[in-house]
Design a protein around this motif. Structure first.
Motif, PDB file in Angstrom:
ATOM      1  N   LYS A 193       1.016  -1.158  -0.113  1.00  0.00           N
ATOM      2  CA  LYS A 193      -0.566  -0.226  -0.148  1.00  0.00           C
ATOM      3  C   LYS A 193       1.011   1.038  -0.210  1.00  0.00           C
ATOM      4  CE  LYS A 193      -1.143  -0.922   4.924  1.00  0.00           C
ATOM      5  NZ  LYS A 193      -0.330  -2.074   4.588  1.00  0.00           N
ATOM      6  N   THR A 228      -0.908   6.953   8.180  1.00  0.00           N
ATOM      7  CA  THR A 228      -0.250   6.556   9.267  1.00  0.00           C
ATOM      8  C   THR A 228       1.094   6.339  10.768  1.00  0.00           C
ATOM      9  OG1 THR A 228      -1.869   4.731  10.039  1.00  0.00           O
ATOM     10  CG2 THR A 228      -3.134   7.165  10.313  1.00  0.00           C
ATOM     11  N   GLY A 229       1.162   5.066   9.585  1.00  0.00           N
ATOM     12  CA  GLY A 229       2.767   4.139   9.447  1.00  0.00           C
ATOM     13  C   GLY A 229       3.585   5.636   9.490  1.00  0.00           C
ATOM     14  N   MET A 287       3.902   8.119  12.733  1.00  0.00           N
ATOM     15  CA  MET A 287       3.952   7.020  14.245  1.00  0.00           C
ATOM     16  C   MET A 287       5.957   7.064  14.250  1.00  0.00           C
ATOM     17  SD  MET A 287       1.518   5.048  14.479  1.00  0.00           S
ATOM     18  CE  MET A 287      -0.689   5.459  14.589  1.00  0.00           C
ATOM     19  N   ARG A 288       6.220   6.673  13.092  1.00  0.00           N
ATOM     20  CA  ARG A 288       7.797   6.549  12.493  1.00  0.00           C
ATOM     21  C   ARG A 288       8.468   7.588  12.582  1.00  0.00           C
ATOM     22  NH1 ARG A 288       6.446   1.559   9.739  1.00  0.00           N
ATOM     23  NH2 ARG A 288       5.613   3.390   7.569  1.00  0.00           N
ATOM     24  N   THR A 322       4.255  -0.444  18.489  1.00  0.00           N
ATOM     25  CA  THR A 322       4.515  -0.479  16.838  1.00  0.00           C
ATOM     26  C   THR A 322       5.881  -1.574  16.981  1.00  0.00           C
ATOM     27  OG1 THR A 322       5.819   0.954  17.082  1.00  0.00           O
ATOM     28  CG2 THR A 322       3.932   2.018  15.830  1.00  0.00           C
ATOM     29  N   GLN A 327       1.582  -4.186  17.829  1.00  0.00           N
ATOM     30  CA  GLN A 327      -0.047  -4.250  18.627  1.00  0.00           C
ATOM     31  C   GLN A 327      -0.533  -3.019  17.669  1.00  0.00           C
ATOM     32  OE1 GLN A 327      -1.458  -6.257  20.351  1.00  0.00           O
ATOM     33  NE2 GLN A 327      -0.356  -7.532  20.617  1.00  0.00           N
ATOM     34  N   VAL A 384      -1.429   0.750  17.710  1.00  0.00           N
ATOM     35  CA  VAL A 384      -1.966   1.758  18.571  1.00  0.00           C
ATOM     36  C   VAL A 384      -3.143   2.225  19.064  1.00  0.00           C
ATOM     37  CG1 VAL A 384      -0.627   4.581  18.725  1.00  0.00           C
ATOM     38  CG2 VAL A 384       0.603   2.845  17.323  1.00  0.00           C
ATOM     39  N   GLY A 438      -3.215   2.770   4.736  1.00  0.00           N
ATOM     40  CA  GLY A 438      -3.402   2.297   6.884  1.00  0.00           C
ATOM     41  C   GLY A 438      -3.638   2.876   7.644  1.00  0.00           C
ATOM     42  N   ARG A 459      -7.329   0.516  10.280  1.00  0.00           N
ATOM     43  CA  ARG A 459      -7.699  -0.431  10.488  1.00  0.00           C
ATOM     44  C   ARG A 459      -8.305  -1.183  11.975  1.00  0.00           C
ATOM     45  NH1 ARG A 459      -1.073   0.278   8.972  1.00  0.00           N
ATOM     46  NH2 ARG A 459      -0.802  -1.303   9.538  1.00  0.00           N
ATOM     47  N   GLN A 486     -12.402   3.510  13.952  1.00  0.00           N
ATOM     48  CA  GLN A 486     -10.914   3.937  13.186  1.00  0.00           C
ATOM     49  C   GLN A 486     -12.358   4.129  12.103  1.00  0.00           C
ATOM     50  OE1 GLN A 486      -7.591   3.281  12.392  1.00  0.00           O
ATOM     51  NE2 GLN A 486      -6.822   2.826  14.319  1.00  0.00           N
ATOM     52  N   ARG A 504      11.975  -7.066   2.961  1.00  0.00           N
ATOM     53  CA  ARG A 504      11.715  -5.791   3.381  1.00  0.00           C
ATOM     54  C   ARG A 504      13.290  -6.136   4.639  1.00  0.00           C
ATOM     55  NH1 ARG A 504       6.166  -2.343   4.477  1.00  0.00           N
ATOM     56  NH2 ARG A 504       6.384  -2.621   6.140  1.00  0.00           N
ATOM     57  N   ARG A 563      13.291  -1.337   9.669  1.00  0.00           N
ATOM     58  CA  ARG A 563      11.886  -1.089  10.181  1.00  0.00           C
ATOM     59  C   ARG A 563      11.683  -2.420  11.009  1.00  0.00           C
ATOM     60  NH1 ARG A 563       6.213   0.157   7.385  1.00  0.00           N
ATOM     61  NH2 ARG A 563       5.768  -1.111   9.205  1.00  0.00           N
ATOM     62  N   ARG A 584       1.448  -8.982  13.856  1.00  0.00           N
ATOM     63  CA  ARG A 584       0.872  -7.855  12.184  1.00  0.00           C
ATOM     64  C   ARG A 584      -0.168  -9.096  12.034  1.00  0.00           C
ATOM     65  NH1 ARG A 584       6.198  -6.052  10.713  1.00  0.00           N
ATOM     66  NH2 ARG A 584       4.904  -4.323   9.067  1.00  0.00           N
TER      67      ARG A 584
HETATM   68  P1  ADP Z   1       2.168  -2.072   7.924  1.00  0.00           P
HETATM   69  O1  ADP Z   1       1.071  -2.427   6.860  1.00  0.00           O
HETATM   70  O2  ADP Z   1       3.585  -2.440   6.897  1.00  0.00           O
HETATM   71  O3  ADP Z   1       2.061  -2.541   9.002  1.00  0.00           O
HETATM   72  P2  ADP Z   1       2.135   0.480   8.858  1.00  0.00           P
HETATM   73  O4  ADP Z   1       3.417   1.490   8.590  1.00  0.00           O
HETATM   74  O5  ADP Z   1       1.576   0.868   8.076  1.00  0.00           O
HETATM   75  O6  ADP Z   1       2.840  -0.799   7.873  1.00  0.00           O
HETATM   76  O7  ADP Z   1       2.532   1.046   9.892  1.00  0.00           O
HETATM   77  C1  ADP Z   1       3.557   0.174  10.701  1.00  0.00           C
HETATM   78  C2  ADP Z   1       2.973  -0.044  12.547  1.00  0.00           C
HETATM   79  O8  ADP Z   1       2.540   1.411  12.986  1.00  0.00           O
HETATM   80  C3  ADP Z   1       1.786  -0.813  12.243  1.00  0.00           C
HETATM   81  O9  ADP Z   1       1.679  -1.676  12.961  1.00  0.00           O
HETATM   82  C4  ADP Z   1       1.556  -0.148  14.017  1.00  0.00           C
HETATM   83  O10 ADP Z   1       1.335  -1.039  15.118  1.00  0.00           O
HETATM   84  C5  ADP Z   1       1.065   1.146  14.036  1.00  0.00           C
HETATM   85  N1  ADP Z   1      -0.254   2.399  13.001  1.00  0.00           N
HETATM   86  C6  ADP Z   1       0.632   2.146  11.832  1.00  0.00           C
HETATM   87  N2  ADP Z   1      -1.581   2.826  11.235  1.00  0.00           N
HETATM   88  C7  ADP Z   1      -2.160   2.585  12.352  1.00  0.00           C
HETATM   89  C8  ADP Z   1      -3.515   2.518  12.606  1.00  0.00           C
HETATM   90  N3  ADP Z   1      -4.202   2.990  11.976  1.00  0.00           N
HETATM   91  N4  ADP Z   1      -4.389   1.865  13.913  1.00  0.00           N
HETATM   92  C9  ADP Z   1      -3.355   1.409  14.612  1.00  0.00           C
HETATM   93  N5  ADP Z   1      -1.831   1.472  14.403  1.00  0.00           N
HETATM   94  C10 ADP Z   1      -1.790   1.320  13.525  1.00  0.00           C
END
Ligand code: ADP
Length: 192
Positions: A14, A32-33, A36-37, A54, A58, A60, A87, A90, A94, A129, A135, A146
C-alpha cells in the motif's frame, strides 16, 4: 473530490502504490505508519508510547492514532485535492471516526481499495524488506503478530465500506507496475 483508502495486510504494497498514484493524480498521501515512525524518531514522549505498541506488532490505541491523523488533516494546505489514506482505518472504530472527519471537511466517505496478497507471499516480502528497511517490526515474530492483528481487527473494516458500496478488491500479486495499472483502472473511472 473522492478520497481513497489503500488497505491490506502489512507488506501488501500500500505504501509503494500510494506513492505512485499520489504522483499521477496530484493527491495527498496520509500514512499513519509514517506519521508514527516520524514521531518515534523525534524521541518524544508520545513517540516512546507509540513504539511500545509498534515494536510488538500491536495497533497503537485508536484515540492516539485518530488525534495524530486529525492534526495532519487540520494542517493540510487549502488547495489540497483528494486524499490517499494509507494504513488507516485499521479498526471499525477508526472507520466510523474517519467518516465523521470527512463529513467535517465536507467530503464524502472515502473509497476503500483492498490490496489482496496471499499470506505466504506477505511473510516472504516482509522478511526481505526487513533486510534493508531498518524497521524494528520487520522480523518474523513481529510479522506474525501483525498478521494476527490484521485478521482480527483490520479485515472486518471491509464490511463497513461494502455496506456503503465503497469497496473494491485489487489483486496485489505480480509486478508493481501491473498492480498500479489495476488501481489506475479504478481511479480513472472516478477522476477522469
Ligand atoms: P505495515 O502495514 O507494513 O504494518 P504501517 O507503516 O502501515 O506498516 O504500520 C506500522 C505500524 O504502525 C503498525 O503495525 C501499527 O503498530 C502502527 N499503525 C499504523 N497505522 C495504524 C493505525 N491506523 N492504527 C493503529 N496503529 C497503526
Amino acid at each position: 473530490m473522492q478520497n481513497i483508502i489503500l488497505c491490506g495486510a502489512p507488506g501488501c504494497g500500500k505504501g509503494t502504490q500510494s506513492d505512485r498514484i499520489v504522483e499521477k493524480y496530484g493527491l495527498t498521501h496520509l500514512s499513519t505508519g509514517e506519521m508514527m515512525r516520524a514521531e518515534v524518531a523525534s524521541g518524544s514522549e508520545l513517540g516512546r508510547l507509540i513504539s511500545s505498541y509498534t515494536g510488538k506488532g500491536q495497533l497503537v490505541p485508536d484515540d492516539v492514532t485518530i488525534r495524530m491523523l486529525e492534526k495532519h488533516l487540520d494542517n493540510l494546505p487549502a488547495h489540497t485535492k483528494g486524499l490517499v489514506f494509507d494504513g488507516f482505518p485499521r479498526t471499525e472504530n477508526q472507520a466510523v471516526e474517519l467518516e465523521k472527519l470527512m463529513a467535517k471537511r465536507g467530503d464524502k466517505t472515502a473509497l476503500l481499495l483492498d490490496i489482496r496478497v496471499p499470506e505466504d507471499e506477505i511473510i516472504q516480502r516482509l522478511l526481505l524488506r526487513g533486510k534493508t528497511s531498518g524497521r524494528a517490526d520487520d522480523n518474523l515474530e513481529t510479522i506474525k503478530q501483525r498478521l494476527i492483528v490484521y485478521h482480527e481487527q483490520t479485515e472486518p473494516v471491509a464490511a463497513f465500506y461494502k455496506a456503503r458500496d465503497l469497496y473494491a478488491a485489487v489483486d496485489g500479486q505480480g509486478a508493481i507496475a501491473d498492480i498500479t495499472q489495476r488501481i489506475e483502472a479504478i481511479l480513472d473511472s472516478i477522476y477522469c
